[in-house]
Design an enzyme around this catalytic site. Structure first.
Site, PDB file in Angstrom:
ATOM      1  N   SER A 256       0.866  -1.183   0.000  1.00 35.13           N
ATOM      2  CA  SER A 256       0.000   0.000   0.000  1.00 35.13           C
ATOM      3  C   SER A 256       0.898   1.227   0.000  1.00 35.13           C
ATOM      4  O   SER A 256       2.111   1.111  -0.002  1.00 35.13           O
ATOM      5  CB  SER A 256      -0.878  -0.001   1.242  1.00 35.13           C
ATOM      6  N   LYS A 257       0.278   2.386   0.040  1.00 35.40           N
ATOM      7  CA  LYS A 257       1.055   3.627   0.058  1.00 35.40           C
ATOM      8  C   LYS A 257       2.070   3.632   1.179  1.00 35.40           C
ATOM      9  O   LYS A 257       3.188   4.110   1.046  1.00 35.40           O
ATOM     10  CB  LYS A 257       0.114   4.819   0.237  1.00 35.40           C
ATOM     11  N   ARG A 258       1.659   3.095   2.317  1.00 29.96           N
ATOM     12  CA  ARG A 258       2.485   3.151   3.510  1.00 29.96           C
ATOM     13  C   ARG A 258       3.776   2.329   3.376  1.00 29.96           C
ATOM     14  O   ARG A 258       4.825   2.702   3.874  1.00 29.96           O
ATOM     15  CB  ARG A 258       1.655   2.619   4.695  1.00 29.96           C
TER      16      ARG A 258
END
Ligand code: GLU
Length: 485
Positions: A256-258
């Site tokens: 994910s973005k994280r």
């Protein structure tokens, strides 16, 4: 695999393409190039509420920037177009009508509220949720009644009892029990087609031989096969499926973005080279057969086979990507490195782009090529050569204004003034013999002060080379300035 290879990359650009999309594109491209087959680029934009023209253009630009050229698709055209699904709506409508006529599909008048209520009941009774077949065999009277109520109808595909079995080139034999594959919607109430209809129709009409795509789409395969059957395609003419392993973040959670899944545009802005991104993504779920980590695009096309794709998830590792990027930067020719660096320097307003500035950049780049990991580091590294109002960085001032530093700087001025040739060798020799040998200072202390005085910071390219680039006059000016602090 034995048939003429035609593979496709078929994104639905609802945002910028990210690591997962491009890993898929890269594997499809590499497979096409390895086999001498055809790489098709198709835009799946039937969800007009989420796909925008801007994202479509960005997807096209990203593929071009990465060097993943396509043989059929947007801009290049081809014999099986159009390659934007939004321009193929008639085709899907015709097939949907055929399925209705054949009774493979039927109109379903259930409202979203009714469907949700029944799903709720299924959950309560612990049965697999999904369409319960209520509208499968409506009488003419029932249909007339629903129409009179002004209900909208969707077109639903009838799933027969039993199951679907197919051989996935990566996962082996896969079976789906139709108990878990309920009748599904092909066309919305407003007449727009759904993904499952459009993707299956296009893969057949574009004569796609192999569907290499992410594992998240594995469960839609039995529905697509059902559409092929309704189209009258013989099983030997179905595309071969190969579902690529998931890409996990460093923490083993879904990317994910994280934990890494950011758009390719993000990496581009941060100074990653396309070859580095492709090299790194190639290793996410595939290996060349040995443990090499440096793979060129040419080697990738020579070596890529589906049997070397792993079935277990791959893990995204930013450190490894950075290391590969550093390797690719070091491998650039001087001209390539210059061309990649200039946009970063102008964007950061370090230079405006005059010939004189470019000449300085060209001379300076070799001294940083070994030291950087991304192109985004170039502006900070070379800024000292161009800065208009030179000043020592605030957090470094204390390191040049104590008594010890001042004696280093004073001595440096008197030694450097005497030099008649100004090269990194002559500068180094002068400073070593005076500061280290005569004064008995540690190199870190002595050269640290000179570095801050001349470049303004304690992080900079190699000192003597930097001073050579600055020139004798400017170097001396700056050391005097620091001395006056
Ligand atoms: N358009 C689909 C997506 O972006 C992929 C279609 C496919 O590869 O089958 O998720």
């Amino acid at each position: 695999m034995g048939k003429e290879v035609r593979v496709r990359f078929a994104p639905s650009p609802t945002g910028d393409l990210h690591v997962g999309n491009i890993r898929t594109a890269l594997f499809d491209w590499a497979y096409a190039r390895h086999t001498g087959g055809t790489f098709i680029f198709r835009i799946e934009d039937t969800d007009t509420t989420r796909v925008t023209d801007e994202y479509i253009q960005a997807a096209i630009d990203t593929l071009k920037w990465l060097g993943l050229d396509w043989d059929e698709g947007p801009e290049v055209g081809g014999p099986n177009g159009p390659y934007l699904q939004s321009q193929r709506l008639d085709i899907y409508a015709q097939w949907a009508q055929k399925f209705l006529d054949q009774k493979d599909a039927y109109y379903c008048y259930c409202t979203p509220v009714e469907l949700e209520a029944r799903r709720e009941a299924q959950r309560a009774a612990n049965v697999a949720p999904g369409y319960d077949g209520q509208c499968r065999d409506l009488t003419d009277a029932q249909i007339a009644d629903y129409k009179a109520q002004g209900r909208e109808a969707v077109v639903r595909m009838r799933m027969p009892d039993g199951g679907t079995t197919f051989t996935d080139e990566i996962r082996g034999e896969v079976t789906f029990d139709h108990k878990f594959v309920p009748d599904f919607v092909l066309v919305r109430g407003d007449g727009s087609p759904l993904y499952t209809l459009a993707v299956a129709v296009d893969d057949i009409m574009m004569k796609v031989s192999h569907v290499l795509r992410g594992e998240d789409l594995l469960s839609s395969t039995p529905r697509q096969i059902r559409v092929y059957q309704a189209m009258g395609v013989k099983p030997e003419d179905y595309p071969t499926f190969a579902h690529l392993p998931f890409v996990m973040g460093q923490d083993n959670a879904k990317l994910s973005k994280r934990n890494g899944e950011v758009s390719i545009a993000w990496y581009r802005e941060r100074g990653f080279l396309p070859e580095a991104i492709c090299n790194y993504l190639a290793l996410l779920g595939w290996s060349p057969g040995d443990d090499r980590e440096n793979v060129t695009m040419k080697e990738l096309t020579e070596l890529f086979t589906v049997d070397k794709v792993h079935s277990s998830p791959a893990r995204f590792d930013m450190k490894k990507l950075e290391a590969i990027n550093g390797d690719k930067i070091r491998a650039l020719t001087p001209d390539e490195f210059l061309n990649w660096s200039l946009p970063f320097l102008t964007k950061a307003a370090v230079i405006s782009g005059t010939d004189a500035e470019i000449a300085v950049v060209k001379a300076a780049l070799p001294i940083i090529q070994e030291r950087i990991v991304t192109l985004a580091e170039v502006p900070a590294m070379l800024n000292f050569l161009f800065v208009k109002n030179f000043a020592v960085a605030e957090d470094c001032v204390s390191k040049v204004n104590d008594a010890a530093a001042k004696s280093v700087l004073t001595r440096s001025i008197s030694e450097l003034k005497k030099l008649t040739t100004w090269t990194h060798d002559s500068i180094e020799a002068a400073l070593r013999s005076s500061l280290i040998e005569d004064m008995g200072l540690k190199p870190r202390i002595a050269f640290g002060a000179v570095r801050i005085a001349t470049t303004g910071s304690n992080i900079s390219p190699p000192l003597f080379e930097s001073m050579e680039l600055l020139g004798q006059e400017v170097s001396l000016q700056r050391i005097k300035l620091a001395l006056a602090l």
